[in-house]
Scaffold this active site. Structure first.
Site, short mmCIF file in Angstrom:
data_model
loop_
_atom_site.label_atom_id
_atom_site.label_comp_id
_atom_site.label_asym_id
_atom_site.label_seq_id
_atom_site.Cartn_x
_atom_site.Cartn_y
_atom_site.Cartn_z
N LYS A 203 96.28 98.74 -75.73
CA LYS A 203 97.25 97.84 -74.98
C LYS A 203 96.57 96.67 -74.24
O LYS A 203 97.15 95.60 -73.86
CB LYS A 203 98.05 99.00 -74.12
N GLU B 2 97.11 88.17 -75.33
CA GLU B 2 98.58 87.50 -74.66
C GLU B 2 97.95 86.47 -73.57
O GLU B 2 98.56 85.15 -73.53
CB GLU B 2 99.36 88.43 -73.85
#
Lengths: 361, 361, 361, 361
Positions: free
Chosen positions: B188, B195
């Site tokens: 993650k 991102e």
């Protein structure tokens, strides 16, 4: 409507196919007669020369060039010589937008309309449709809009943006009049510049995942390289093909480029056979230069471009300079052979060199 | 199956709702009794304390924490104190994976299974489902798989990756067992690092589009700033909301983040009211530090992080140092007032300073 | 020997002074008669126009332009119109080397020799001498070598590079014939590109030193910004002016730019009055564009340029885009006001937002 | 005064020599008896063990460790076990400042003073002196100041910073008390971080100079790589060894690292024998991590670190990912073999691939 297509490589041929499927009439030409024959066999009108193509199109004509950027200048000259005022000449290749500005200016007095179109879609365009970024005069854009509509993806299954209603705008159908001559390729240039950055972000991230096992694999390290601190936190063997697939669903970074990454890793999990020498076409370079010209900070886009240069060893001389400096101030070879003994309860040849080098810097 | 949820903020509450829709039984707790009451009203079993929650769940239990990372350590201690061997304790928040490694080690002798889950999906997760990256022991993963399946997006309308066949693998349904404790939050973390890079690539690109009119707007320039060369190539006024919408269809960079950009620009084309001071949560920082630790080049991810720092003026002292140096070697003020006359047929006060500064550097 | 100097700003005037001290004869002109009078009062021959200057110099002449780059093209045309074949026209300003290539080509048939000289030295050049990077024909270089020798610093007290012996080479005296027309300004361009990088490295480093007290000052943090981890390691209040002074002696990074930094910080330890809006002249931009053109990775030089752009808020639209995306996927305002309560034994309004945002990304 | 030195590698031995020259008394120890004998032959008192060294020093003692960072923890434990309250234990190696903070805390109750000293100077330190960055208690600093003064370079021939007067401050003599324990190595860490950036700026710049002949050498190009635009502007064959020498005199970027570059290039103009795999010790990594921790933008320092990683091919997997994506969306191999014919009056096999790839992106 009628369109003449010059250049029947994969992109040009597929655009013709997409147009014919939708009922448009295409006159096609390529220096390779086989390419012409193939499309003629699929319903296009073949032409044997540019003049022949012009003769087979009704005025006012629209001719689309889908040829290598390096040839576009010559072909624009050749085609415009046989066109009439009111005809439209389209460059759908990957030209530098600056060439569009120059060509449009040159054609201004001829009455021929020059239109530049940046197209995106890759090998999937035949089915998906092509995203079209258009530059040129309003009148010309209006006239070719029917073929743009066909070539573009249309609304498809992309969810509508919240707040939009009524009939879909052209941009919702996948084509847009971006501005005067050059604007289409300018927007396409920036598109590709962004693409470089997105690709690099994904590539760097997967590289970090791939090294999550550094605590296992880097047990031995060179005296000249900083050892891994806290190896206990790098004990993961991550299955990158599975992670790429996972992120396609529900994650913030789901994207078409991630889809492609998942496909590539599924088919070839170790990426065997890929040397990692990454090519770059012109758009990434032009984007960085445009950022520099206009004073816009673009560190991410520039870094993604420079990574590609470095992948092709264009950093070699710089790296040699760095090694040469280190040799000067630290007195060390690139491949050290320990020869100094140090305190600490053990013979620590190699690490002694690391010590003196860094303590001395 | 049964799940206890601690923390009923937007994320926790929506996960509970998604689970209940699919027939799972949820016992819920939050320090805010109103939050508990709300979900109880929707079918959940409310608990008045952690102990009460544990009492209301059948062993072996599974409890999911969806709370701010800063509180997780304390709550893990509190909950594990009232759990039994064989129970599963899940941290679904945004913890640093290093904390997972430490917590799992600490719980090892208690027989309580510790599972870390990185979740992605934002405010859209209730409908879209959440992408789940799971770390922890095989046995625990197997036991909670039914709830993971429900929370995850499932296959949905995402086209299957070429070459995949048969029953869908977990990663095709949106959840994945990434490895031992910490692996979920590690993956993650890298996801968020990517991102940042993707967001920055888009943001830089749109900034270049926004400045495509520099040849019009930068007619006047300061003596201290390099003038725009070739202004004739920067005469475009690009409609960025339309371009964002366009690129959603058929382009190589189509992605969920682009969808969001299009939505944002459609609703607020001038981005009025946004100061551009960009926050960063921990993951981008952790990603860069992991890259540094493992010796992985990550210039794009790092640059995207540093851009956020700079957006909050954390570059201020560095910039002052630069101005101070320029003042020293060039003798110039930041805001020059011309006082030297130069040749060339006209009084050229201000540009003369630019000249002497750069010629002299 | 004789030299005509056009442009009597600080650089031009000081070069004339340095030449006269060493016995050269200077004819000087500027659009500002006061500037001419001042130097005439110090021993130069004043000229009232370009034509007057040409008349006062014996053929074959050498005329040096030291004027703003923006005016150079015009003045080159004016001066070359009144020169004779065999005369030498020198551009000592900060022109783009591409202009030199163009100008030399244009003058080729006139018999006038065009020489481009990049000069470095700043306000200290009068005493220290100027580092001279020369491009142009061999013959012209040979003829002006006497004045180059005078303007350059000479060997001075710079220790001789190990391995060099015999009479000092020109580069050891501070001037060098770098190649044909344009080579001088090309080398100067890269010099300034490097300068940007060195300045940025120093500025970033001092900024880190300035923040070494983050563990003391960042006790309170926003919910939207990652908190400082391990504040116990950031408890230092570093006296940056003293550190700058210290590093001047014996350290690996001792350099003239560090000398200037030490002087700046000693005189103004808090850098009060400096806004930190850092100008850039053209050379840094040209350097990055040359790197892009030739496929050379230059991430450090590019980053240093982009930092300057960002210091002037040219990153504003990009940052707004980032904030807009975060608002979309996280549902958060830039300035959050907490409204959700979370578990954990305390009301944790603000941090709950941080949690949901990042857990959900 | 008296000093015990543990670790007689090049750095430790030279510091001892510098101290003895100035009349200080040194007791020396190393696990290698030959190293002890050598210095004993030059006037030092040899010790056969740590205990023997302690016995040979008068209380309160000062012992300097100059050993590899990896061994420092162990040796600090060993030495502190045999020291008395009031003694001073100095770590002059290249430790992470975090270890200093931890060690000082651990020794706090023993009454032993812990002092960390970052030293810079490289192989030239014996003659030039070492720049000393000191962390630790005031009292300990005051007591060892006499030896610091000797080891440091002193004022030397470095011109005094304008505005300073009176007796020289310690930083003007080359040593500085930077703050409490850890502050010395913190400042040294940032010093080395800056050094990486400066080195990279120079290396990138020289690489651009080396490619100034791209217009000559890149006549042939691959279809997959953007061709050089405007080759007429890249026709220079720059003599980089001479340019390095030139810039040492009067230029803004004159610096010790440039001196070293000039020496390296003079001795080995083609840098033959250097593979360009650039090592990095820990400080550059720690600096970037400190920047990330404290929220300070450091794109230049980070880029310089990542360039070193890439020079050792740590970018390999990322580059393979990029190639894999390009293969997916463009359908191209890394090493294309042209097979499509295009319009334009000539067979344009290879460039047609470039066209379709980029037009389609």
């Amino acid at each position: 409507m009628q369109l003449g297509m010059v250049g029947l490589g994969r992109m040009g041929a597929n655009i013709v196919r997409r147009l014919m499927r939708d009922g448009h009439e295409c006159v096609v030409f390529d220096v390779n007669p086989d390419a012409v024959d193939t499309l003629a066999g699929e319903g296009a009108v073949g032409a044997t020369s540019l003049a022949d193509m012009v003769a087979k199109l009704e005025a006012p004509r629209a001719i689309w060039l889908m040829i290598p950027a390096g040839l576009t200048g010559t072909v624009v000259d050749e085609v415009s010589a046989v066109l009439d005022p009111g005809d439209i000449l389209i460059d759908g290749g990957n030209s530098n937008y600056r060439d569009d500005v120059r060509r449009a200016a040159k054609l201004k007095d001829t009455g021929i309309h020059y239109v530049d179109i940046g197209t995106s879609g890759g090998v999937f365009g035949l089915e998906r449709g092509y995203c079209l970024m258009v530059g040129g005069p309003d009148e010309a854009f209006a006239r070719i809009e029917p073929i743009l509509k066909t070539i573009a993806p249309g609304g498809g299954d992309v969810p509508r943006t919240p707040g939009r209603s009524g009939d879909p705008a052209p941009e919702e159908l996948g084509y847009l009049h971006c501005g005067p001559s050059g604007a289409g390729h300018f927007v396409k240039m920036v598109h590709n510049g962004i693409e470089y950055g997105v690709m690099a972000a994904l590539a760097e991230g997967f590289n970090i995942l791939e090294h999550a096992d550094a605590g296992i694999t880097q047990a031995e390290h060179s005296a000249e390289i900083a050892p891994l601190e806290e190896p206990e936190f790098y004990q993961f063997t991550i299955d990158t093909p599975k992670v790429a697939e996972l992120w396609r669903r529900g994650s913030v970074i789901s994207s078409w480029l991630l889809d492609l990454t998942a496909a590539a890793l599924h088919g070839n999990p170790t990426l065997e056979g890929l040397a990692g020498r990454v090519s770059d076409s012109g758009e990434g370079r032009w984007t960085v230069k445009a950022a520099v010209d206009t004073g816009v900070p673009a560190p991410v886009l520039a870094a993604s471009l420079f990574e590609r240069f470095a992948s092709r060893d264009e950093d070699q001389f710089a790296n040699q300079i760095l090694s040469a400096m280190r040799l000067q101030f630290g007195g060390h070879q690139e491949l050290p052979a320990g020869d100094v003994l140090e305190a600490g309860g053990e013979k620590a040849e190699s690490s002694s060199r690391g010590q003196s080098e860094t303590a001395g810097e």
